[in-house]
Design an enzyme around this catalytic site. Sequence first.
Site, PDB file in Angstrom:
ATOM      1  N   ASP A  67       1.732  -1.157  -8.052  1.00 14.62           N
ATOM      2  CA  ASP A  67       0.515  -1.823  -8.509  1.00 14.62           C
ATOM      3  C   ASP A  67       0.080  -1.329  -9.886  1.00 14.62           C
ATOM      4  OD1 ASP A  67      -0.197   0.723  -7.640  1.00 14.62           O
ATOM      5  OD2 ASP A  67      -1.386   0.039  -5.958  1.00 14.62           O
ATOM      6  N   HIS A 138      -5.451   0.863   3.001  1.00  8.64           N
ATOM      7  CA  HIS A 138      -4.678   0.006   2.087  1.00  8.64           C
ATOM      8  C   HIS A 138      -3.347   0.652   1.708  1.00  8.64           C
ATOM      9  CE1 HIS A 138      -6.818   1.611  -1.815  1.00  8.64           C
ATOM     10  NE2 HIS A 138      -5.649   2.181  -1.713  1.00  8.64           N
ATOM     11  N   GLU A 143      -5.868  -4.643   0.310  1.00  7.53           N
ATOM     12  CA  GLU A 143      -7.105  -4.192   0.943  1.00  7.53           C
ATOM     13  C   GLU A 143      -7.260  -4.803   2.334  1.00  7.53           C
ATOM     14  OE1 GLU A 143      -8.494  -1.844  -0.460  1.00  7.53           O
ATOM     15  OE2 GLU A 143      -9.126  -2.181  -2.522  1.00  7.53           O
TER      16      GLU A 143
HETATM   17  C1  GLP Z   1      -4.715   4.003  -4.927  1.00  5.34           C
HETATM   18  C2  GLP Z   1      -3.339   3.378  -5.012  1.00  5.34           C
HETATM   19  C3  GLP Z   1      -2.592   3.491  -3.716  1.00  5.34           C
HETATM   20  C4  GLP Z   1      -2.691   4.909  -3.191  1.00  5.34           C
HETATM   21  C5  GLP Z   1      -4.130   5.216  -2.887  1.00  5.34           C
HETATM   22  C6  GLP Z   1      -4.337   6.576  -2.254  1.00  5.34           C
HETATM   23  O1  GLP Z   1      -5.705   3.124  -4.533  1.00  5.34           O
HETATM   24  N1  GLP Z   1      -3.357   2.016  -5.407  1.00  5.34           N
HETATM   25  O2  GLP Z   1      -1.241   3.104  -3.909  1.00  5.34           O
HETATM   26  O3  GLP Z   1      -1.920   5.032  -2.037  1.00  5.34           O
HETATM   27  O4  GLP Z   1      -4.820   5.157  -4.115  1.00  5.34           O
HETATM   28  O5  GLP Z   1      -4.445   7.546  -3.237  1.00  5.34           O
HETATM   29  P1  GLP Z   1      -4.463   9.095  -3.000  1.00  5.34           P
HETATM   30  O6  GLP Z   1      -3.042   9.488  -2.813  1.00  5.34           O
HETATM   31  O7  GLP Z   1      -5.043   9.642  -4.263  1.00  5.34           O
HETATM   32  O8  GLP Z   1      -5.304   9.354  -1.804  1.00  5.34           O
END
Ligand code: GLP
Length: 242
Positions: A67, A138, A143
């Site tokens: 993304d 997500h 979402e």
């Molecule tokens: C973002 C990304 C996701 C990721 C999520 C969790 O929203 N788009 O791909 O998995 O954050 O992030 P973290 O690893 O910082 O908890």
Amino acid sequence: MNIVIAKDYSEMSRIAANEFAHAIHANPSCVMGLATGSTPIGMYECLVEEFRAGTLNFSYSTTFNLDEYCGIAPTDPNSYRYFMDENLFSHINIQPQNIHLPNGNASDLEKECLSYEDAIAIADGIDIQLLGLGNNGHIGFNEPACSFPVTTHVVDLAQSTIEANSRFFETSSDVPRQAITMGIGTIMKARKIVLLASGDGKADIVKRAFFGPVTPEVPASVLQLHRDVTVIVDDSAATKLD
Ligand code: GLP
């Protein structure tokens, strides 16, 4: 579904890096789906260490990131392109033309989504896909919703995601409201999936996603239907599991 409980973040990262190293050794031209967020940083560090030690060669590999935010340039420190350069790409010998992220700054975002999906298909799909897990369940930026989005698309970020990701921005009003993300169908077509979750803040959603019903209200729950998923959690993300 294979669930691995690592003793801490560092062990989780090492196990995940081993999965990717194994995929590259088995097929040097493998196509990797990559993720951003805090969770995979340790895994990227392990891969960089292996490259520096001369045991891993990325020169034939191709990557597709999950993304990218809309409306910020790849040179913006909050862009996922910048994150990937900082944490992985600038430290390894991947060929620049083999790196792919959606262009969130494209003038025609719908066309960009179609071309991204096509580029993945032309590369013959993703061999191994890395995922993190949002606090709301997500994956990528898919979402909670009333159906599973199939292909790469533009998404309006959930308020909970904007709040969770505001830690990287000066204020929460600086967080982009939209992103381009691979769809659930794009992710489910990957031949192998490795999901990482770390910390007690993820304990509830790990339980709901992998031990609750499959529902688009918890997008990661769809992974229960994939035939080759390894979920690697550290001890604190596993505290709600029996
Ligand atoms: C973002 C990304 C996701 C990721 C999520 C969790 O929203 N788009 O791909 O998995 O954050 O992030 P973290 O690893 O910082 O908890």
